[in-house]
Design a protein around this motif. Structure first.
Motif, PDB file in Angstrom:
ATOM      1  N   LYS A 189       3.517  -1.954   8.923  1.00 25.66           N
ATOM      2  CA  LYS A 189       3.144  -1.962   7.774  1.00 25.66           C
ATOM      3  C   LYS A 189       4.374  -2.064   6.784  1.00 25.66           C
ATOM      4  CE  LYS A 189      -1.203   0.551   8.090  1.00 25.66           C
ATOM      5  NZ  LYS A 189      -1.705   1.904   7.777  1.00 25.66           N
ATOM      6  N   THR A 190       5.387  -1.420   7.083  1.00 29.52           N
ATOM      7  CA  THR A 190       6.568  -1.220   6.224  1.00 29.52           C
ATOM      8  C   THR A 190       7.203  -2.774   6.023  1.00 29.52           C
ATOM      9  OG1 THR A 190       6.891   1.015   6.692  1.00 29.52           O
ATOM     10  CG2 THR A 190       8.868  -0.241   5.927  1.00 29.52           C
ATOM     11  N   PRO A 191       7.278  -3.331   7.174  1.00 30.88           N
ATOM     12  CA  PRO A 191       7.851  -4.853   7.127  1.00 30.88           C
ATOM     13  C   PRO A 191       7.297  -5.947   6.018  1.00 30.88           C
ATOM     14  CG  PRO A 191       7.889  -4.164   9.414  1.00 30.88           C
ATOM     15  CD  PRO A 191       7.084  -3.112   8.407  1.00 30.88           C
ATOM     16  N   LEU A 192       5.987  -5.549   5.930  1.00 30.76           N
ATOM     17  CA  LEU A 192       5.289  -6.317   5.007  1.00 30.76           C
ATOM     18  C   LEU A 192       5.732  -6.190   3.739  1.00 30.76           C
ATOM     19  CD1 LEU A 192       3.015  -8.235   4.676  1.00 30.76           C
ATOM     20  CD2 LEU A 192       1.367  -6.002   4.504  1.00 30.76           C
ATOM     21  N   ARG A 193       6.038  -4.869   3.410  1.00 26.35           N
ATOM     22  CA  ARG A 193       6.939  -4.806   1.916  1.00 26.35           C
ATOM     23  C   ARG A 193       8.290  -5.535   1.639  1.00 26.35           C
ATOM     24  NH1 ARG A 193       6.405   1.926   1.316  1.00 26.35           N
ATOM     25  NH2 ARG A 193       4.330   1.966   1.825  1.00 26.35           N
TER      26      ARG A 193
END
Length: 445
Positions: free
Chosen positions: A152-156
């Motif tokens: 999820k974090t890489p999407l940010r």
């Protein structure tokens, strides 16, 4: 299956945003600076992708090593391998940036770039090479996070880069009257911001053991190049194979080239679910291989095939029914639309086989069988896709291009399945020497 969907969904959205990044860039440049500028960007983007293929391929080895470290709960090994990848890949990206900056005009001339757009294309490419470490950096951090189970974090990071680029493009191009150079600076600043945010967030919030890189031990160097070199060459084989198929397409004239080009834009989006699932499966299987949970690895393969077949069949039906409408989004010429729509309808029947290929190669890659994946990619592109596209086009004319490409998907998936079932990929131990060293140390003590 449920975990696979939850884990792969953010990766899919991230890949979709990455694709939209180039589209948004092209829209602003095309509308504000005209067709010539858009052509210059297209040529420069092709150069960047081709040169980066090798280093991006090496980066994929990160996912295998770090996911296995995570699965084995080896925190010290994770820290050691992470430092080695940061050192090696950081050094390679900086060298690539320097060489690319110096060689940019010569590369463009060698490609036959028209003299009218050579200066702006060269300036755009040089600035992109200045910031190439940022581009590689935030993608690398995303890979590390996925390896430890966070998709999820890489999407940010990607979302930050896309939003910033969409805002800065018109501001720099038209507002500050910087033209093509403004577009390049907008790209570098956006990617640099995403890279900086990624380092801070992953270190403070996720506790990833990022440190100032030091020269890694020789065994780490060997492991990176043993896994990374074949993986990098796989990317080169793929990009070279795509260019080879273009030589078949160009033999049929401008209409077919335009139709195929427009169809390929759709093709790149259609393949995103398969690419996404392949990446997610590499991370999930890698963790379970590291934990030596082989039953779960087999379940991941089974669930992955079921999921990609459901998704691929659904997409194939949508493409078959809406091919003409989709083509008209890109071009208006009736002959071009007709060829592109026919190409998509024919290839649509074969997408499920391509999906199986991505899933099984994702499992094999997770074990560390990078050389085997390289061989599979060479077979897929150079012994099947290019020759079959050429052969079928010689027999059936322009529609034979799609038939040849589709036939290669079927044969490739059969070969991938054969290797998955009968190959010795599950016997590979990428940390074998490390374990031996540890045992030797215990004996000597």
């Amino acid at each position: 299956m449920r975990k696979m969907i939850i884990f792969s969904s953010p990766i899919f959205l991230g890949n979709l945003l990455q694709s939209s990044y180039q589209i948004v860039d092209s829209l602003w440049i095309g509308n504000l600076l005209g067709a010539a500028a858009l052509g210059a960007v297209s040529i420069s983007a092709a150069v960047i992708f081709t040169i980066l293929s090798f280093i991006i391929g090496i980066n994929s080895a990160t996912l295998t090593v770090l996911s296995q470290r995570t699965g084995a709960n080896d925190e010290e090994g994770l820290k050691k391998s992470l430092n080695a990848f940061v050192f090696v890949l950081g050094l390679l990206s900086m060298l690539l940036g320097i060489i690319g900056y110096i060689m940019a005009p010569y590369i463009l001339q060698w490609m036959g770039t028209p003299q009218s757009i050579l200066p702006v294309a060269s300036a755009y490419l040089k600035i992109n090479f200045i910031g190439i470490t940022f581009l590689f950096g935030y993608n690398f951090i995303g890979t590390v996070l996925r390896a430890v189970g966070d998709s999820k974090t890489p999407l940010r990071f990607i979302m930050l880069a896309v939003i910033l680029n969409a805002i800065l493009d018109p501001l720099f191009i038209a507002g500050l009257n910087m033209g093509m150079e403004g577009a390049a600076y907008a790209t570098v600043i956006s990617q640099g911001s995403a890279f900086l945010f990624g380092i801070i967030y992953s270190s403070r919030k996720k506790g990833l053991p990022f440190t100032i890189p030091t020269v890694p031990p020789l065994e780490e160097f060997k492991r990176i190049f043993k896994l990374g070199l074949p993986s990098g060459l796989s990317m080169v084989a793929i990009s070279g194979g795509v260019l080879a198929i273009m030589t078949v397409v160009t033999s049929f004239g401008e209409t077919v080239v335009a139709g195929y080009g427009a169809a390929q834009r759709m093709d790149s989006l259609i393949m995103l679910p398969a690419i996404t699932l392949g990446s997610a499966i590499t991370s999930m299987a890698g963790q379970n291989i590291g934990a030596e949970k082989w039953d779960r690895v087999r379940n991941i393969a089974k669930s992955g095939i079921i999921l990609i077949l459901i998704v691929s069949v659904t997409i194939s039906m949508m493409i078959f029914l809406g091919a003409e409408f989709l083509m008209k989004m890109f071009v208006e010429d009736s002959e071009t639309v007709q060829f592109g729509a026919e190409y998509l309808r024919l290839v649509a029947f074969f997408y499920p086989f391509l999906g199986i290929n991505f899933v099984l190669n994702g499992i094999v890659r997770a074990s560390g069988a990078m050389f085997q994946v390289l061989v599979l990619n060479i077979i897929s592109f150079w012994l099947l896709r290019f020759p079959l596209a050429w052969l079928f086009s010689a027999i059936f004319g322009e529609r034979g291009i799609a038939l040849g490409v589709g036939a290669s998907f079927i044969v490739s998936s059969i070969i991938a399945a054969f290797y998955y079932i009968f190959g010795r990929w599950n016997k590979i131990d990428i940390f074998e020497r490390e374990e031996k060293n540890g045992q030797t140390g215990e004996d000597s003590t």
